[in-house]
Design an enzyme around this catalytic site. Structure first.
Site, short mmCIF file in Angstrom:
data_model
loop_
_atom_site.label_atom_id
_atom_site.label_comp_id
_atom_site.label_asym_id
_atom_site.label_seq_id
_atom_site.Cartn_x
_atom_site.Cartn_y
_atom_site.Cartn_z
N LEU A 41 -16.74 11.52 8.87
CA LEU A 41 -16.87 11.51 7.40
C LEU A 41 -17.68 10.31 6.94
CD1 LEU A 41 -14.91 9.12 6.11
CD2 LEU A 41 -13.12 10.76 6.60
N GLU A 67 -18.11 7.66 3.82
CA GLU A 67 -17.49 7.19 2.59
C GLU A 67 -18.38 7.59 1.42
OE1 GLU A 67 -16.46 3.03 2.80
OE2 GLU A 67 -15.33 3.36 4.63
N LEU A 73 -34.16 8.62 5.80
CA LEU A 73 -35.47 7.99 5.96
C LEU A 73 -35.76 7.01 4.82
CD1 LEU A 73 -37.84 10.89 7.13
CD2 LEU A 73 -36.81 9.09 8.51
N CYS A 99 -18.73 0.73 9.51
CA CYS A 99 -18.98 1.51 10.73
C CYS A 99 -20.25 1.11 11.47
CB CYS A 99 -19.01 2.99 10.39
SG CYS A 99 -17.39 3.57 9.87
N THR A 109 -12.67 5.03 15.78
CA THR A 109 -13.86 4.98 16.64
C THR A 109 -13.55 4.02 17.79
OG1 THR A 109 -15.24 5.39 14.72
CG2 THR A 109 -16.33 4.43 16.65
N LYS A 161 -19.32 9.73 19.11
CA LYS A 161 -19.23 9.02 17.82
C LYS A 161 -20.17 7.81 17.79
CE LYS A 161 -17.89 7.43 13.94
NZ LYS A 161 -18.20 8.01 12.65
N LYS A 179 0.84 -1.21 0.00
CA LYS A 179 0.00 0.00 0.00
C LYS A 179 0.87 1.26 0.00
CE LYS A 179 -4.01 -0.03 2.37
NZ LYS A 179 -4.99 0.05 3.46
N ASN A 227 -23.55 7.33 15.24
CA ASN A 227 -23.77 6.20 14.33
C ASN A 227 -24.96 5.34 14.76
OD1 ASN A 227 -21.81 6.91 12.58
ND2 ASN A 227 -20.42 5.21 13.02
N GLY A 249 -24.93 -1.41 5.89
CA GLY A 249 -23.71 -2.22 5.93
C GLY A 249 -22.54 -1.31 6.20
N1 LIG Z 1 -14.38 4.10 7.03
C1 LIG Z 1 -15.16 5.04 7.54
O1 LIG Z 1 -16.10 5.54 6.87
C2 LIG Z 1 -14.95 5.57 8.93
C3 LIG Z 1 -15.57 6.76 9.31
C4 LIG Z 1 -15.36 7.24 10.60
C5 LIG Z 1 -14.55 6.51 11.49
N2 LIG Z 1 -13.98 5.35 11.09
C6 LIG Z 1 -13.11 4.64 12.04
O2 LIG Z 1 -11.76 4.90 11.69
C7 LIG Z 1 -10.93 3.75 11.99
C8 LIG Z 1 -10.21 3.32 10.73
O3 LIG Z 1 -11.17 2.90 9.78
P1 LIG Z 1 -10.82 2.68 8.23
O4 LIG Z 1 -12.09 2.41 7.53
O5 LIG Z 1 -9.93 3.78 7.77
O6 LIG Z 1 -9.95 1.32 8.35
P2 LIG Z 1 -9.06 0.65 7.21
O7 LIG Z 1 -9.09 -0.79 7.53
O8 LIG Z 1 -9.50 1.13 5.87
O9 LIG Z 1 -7.59 1.24 7.46
C9 LIG Z 1 -6.78 0.91 8.54
C10 LIG Z 1 -5.32 0.92 8.08
O10 LIG Z 1 -4.47 0.74 9.22
C11 LIG Z 1 -3.35 -0.03 8.81
N3 LIG Z 1 -2.67 -0.59 9.99
C12 LIG Z 1 -3.01 -1.64 10.77
N4 LIG Z 1 -2.11 -1.78 11.76
C13 LIG Z 1 -1.19 -0.81 11.61
C14 LIG Z 1 -0.01 -0.44 12.32
N5 LIG Z 1 0.40 -1.12 13.39
N6 LIG Z 1 0.70 0.61 11.88
C15 LIG Z 1 0.31 1.30 10.79
N7 LIG Z 1 -0.80 1.01 10.07
C16 LIG Z 1 -1.53 -0.04 10.48
C17 LIG Z 1 -3.96 -1.06 7.89
O11 LIG Z 1 -2.98 -1.66 7.06
C18 LIG Z 1 -4.97 -0.20 7.11
O12 LIG Z 1 -4.38 0.36 5.96
C19 LIG Z 1 -11.88 2.71 12.57
O13 LIG Z 1 -11.88 2.82 13.97
C20 LIG Z 1 -13.23 3.13 12.02
O14 LIG Z 1 -14.28 2.72 12.85
C21 LIG Z 1 -14.14 4.86 9.84
#
Ligand SMILES: NC(=O)c1ccc[n+]([C@@H]2O[C@H](COP(=O)([O-])OP(=O)(O)OC[C@H]3O[C@@H](n4cnc5c(N)ncnc54)[C@H](O)[C@@H]3O)[C@@H](O)[C@H]2O)c1
Length: 444
Positions: free
Chosen positions: A157, A159, A257, A267, A123, A211, A35, A215, A264
């Site tokens: 945010l 997605e 609504l 989150c 989160t 948070k 990545k 949600n 799905g």
């Molecule tokens: N996706 C969303 O829409 C969204 C929105 C708000 C909050 N969140 C929260 O944000 C957090 C992250 O979600 P996401 O969707 O970005 O997850 P994700 O799985 O897309 O990304 C997480 C990243 O962390 C990396 N990672 C894992 N261990 C690591 C380490 N030790 N050092 C460095 N990198 C490491 C992984 O390789 C991955 O690229 C979660 O807690 C989620 O609940 C997500």
């Protein structure tokens, strides 16, 4: 300001890129070498509208870097975001191991003379900021008690509109009582709230809970409408009319609504589950959340018995076109996507599926392998199909070329999990059409 973002997934990449857009120097860290190499060579790793343009611009300007070295990123940064995964553990609670592992590393890297703010953007349940702080202190080899603060700054945010949400947030929530951290966070976010949207400062526990409350509330709202849709189907009412009727009440609001085949994504499912678990841990039975999880699971499979019943409960040898694999439009994210539950239920009964999604085909292939066929267009998916199933409301599915569709599909039968089409139009086109919470068009 110099920023490190640890974890470069959906949240980390958007966070890092958007902070570089306001002139900060940002280094994103990830353990996934492939990545990091891809990002470093200018290739974006997720589909998110508007992201690639600012990613490329800031990378070119030298403000956005990628590395696997936590040490290198932390040494240079005053502000360190943790955007790490918090997946559900076996009991449904948030798994904090990714966060605490990095916190343990940070303890060894923070220097007494060099103040840093560590920010939980993941989160995380109430009490995590305190756990992160304790973990950092437990691995420190020097006295760093006064050299850092841990702040909760949950991310809201969505997605699909993540860049827009990040650049112009409705609000920014920051949990800390440290004056030093408050000043830094205020300066960091000031460019994003120029139109007057609030930065809401609070204690860290309230920020963490905010948070989950946001949600879970939205999951309740969508599940409530899904239950109303179930009633509409049984009572002969039209959920679109009911939705419009209640949405015009400002206390209810028009958004969120729309009934469908359940929520799905990465989150809502895990956050509702984690909040229910947190409540249980303090001996509180948050019963609405249990109901929401049950309703959502049922809703994800709502179309399957309808499809089976249309085909006399014999799906062996039937072939279905499926439009939409992503859990929602404008993303390639397939985590907990309802489409997958439908596919598994149909193929378990001997049916075959040809699917199309504008962005989520590659991620889906990793999960589903050759258990389904992958069409190169929404129309190709229709070839030899006994029926079309719609699982995601991508805008290109909303106004298809119906003449072309009708010429390709074997049977003019649609099961629409997202209520994309007008009932009268379906009637005029001669389709058998079942949707969510509305009357069925055509007869068996
Ligand atoms: N996706 C969303 O829409 C969204 C929105 C708000 C909050 N969140 C929260 O944000 C957090 C992250 O979600 P996401 O969707 O970005 O997850 P994700 O799985 O897309 O990304 C997480 C990243 O962390 C990396 N990672 C894992 N261990 C690591 C380490 N030790 N050092 C460095 N990198 C490491 C992984 O390789 C991955 O690229 C979660 O807690 C989620 O609940 C997500």
């Amino acid at each position: 300001m110099k920023i490190a973002v640890i974890g470069t997934g959906y949240v980390g990449l958007v966070t890092g890129t958007c902070f570089s857009e306001t002139g900060n120097d940002v280094t994103c860290v990830d353990i996934d070498l492939a990545k990091v190499e891809k990002l470093s060579s200018g290739q974006i790793t997720i589909y998110e509208p508007g992201l690639e343009k600012i990613f490329l611009r800031n990378q070119k300007e030298g403000r956005l870097h990628f590395t696997t070295s936590l040490q290198e990123a932390v040494a240079a940064a005053q502000i360190i975001f943790l955007a790490l995964p918090t997946p559900p553990g076996e009991d449904g609670s948030a798994d904090l191991s990714y966060i605490l592992k990095v916190a343990a590393e940070l303890g060894k890297l923070i220097q007494p003379s060099d103040y840093k703010v560590i920010i939980d953007k993941s989160t995380v349940p109430v009490g995590t900021a305190a756990k992160v702080r304790a973990m950092i202190l437990s691995t420190a080899t020097q006295s760093i008690d006064q050299s850092f603060d841990v702040v909760s700054n949950p991310e809201f945010l969505r997605e699909g509109v993540a860049v827009e949400d990040f650049m112009r947030p409705d609000r920014v929530v920051i949990g800390t009582e440290s004056e030093k951290a408050i000043k830094i966070m205020n300066d960091l976010y000031a460019p994003f709230v120029r139109q007057g949207n609030p930065i809401i400062f609070m204690d860290e526990k309230s920020a963490e809970l905010t948070k989950y409350a946001a949600n879970s509330f939205l999951a309740v709202k969508i599940s409530f409408m899904n239950e109303i849709a179930q009633l509409c189907e049984r009572l002969g009412a039209d959920v679109d009319m009911v939705r419009r009727g209640i949405g015009s009440d400002e206390r209810i609001g028009k958004r969120f609504l729309f009934p469908g085949i359940g929520y799905g994504g990465s989150c809502f499912p895990k956050d509702v589950q984690a909040l229910a678990k947190s409540a249980q841990e303090v001996n509180y039975n948050f019963s609405i959340l249990d109901a929401v999880m049950e309703v959502n699971q049922r809703q994800k499979l709502h179309l399957v018995p309808k499809i089976a019943s249309y085909f006399n409960n014999n799906l062996a040898g039937k072939h279905f076109a499926l439009w939409g694999l992503a859990f929602k439009p404008n993303t390639d994210d397939i985590r907990e996507a309802p489409a997958f539950e439908i596919i598994r239920a149909l193929t378990a009964q001997g049916a075959t599926v040809s699917a199309f999604d504008p962005e989520a085909m590659s991620n889906s292939k990793h999960v589903l392998g050759d258990s389904i066929q992958y069409a190169s267009s929404q129309y190709e998916a229709l070839e030899n199909a006994d029926a079309l199933i719609i699982a995601t409301e991508w805008s290109e599915f909303r106004t298809p070329d119906f003449e072309k569709m009708s010429n390709i599909i074997k049977n003019k039968v649609i099961f629409d999990g997202r209520n994309l089409f007008d009932l009268e139009q379906m009637n005029n086109l001669g389709y058998y059409y079942e949707s969510i919470g509305r009357k069925t068009i055509g007869s068996l």
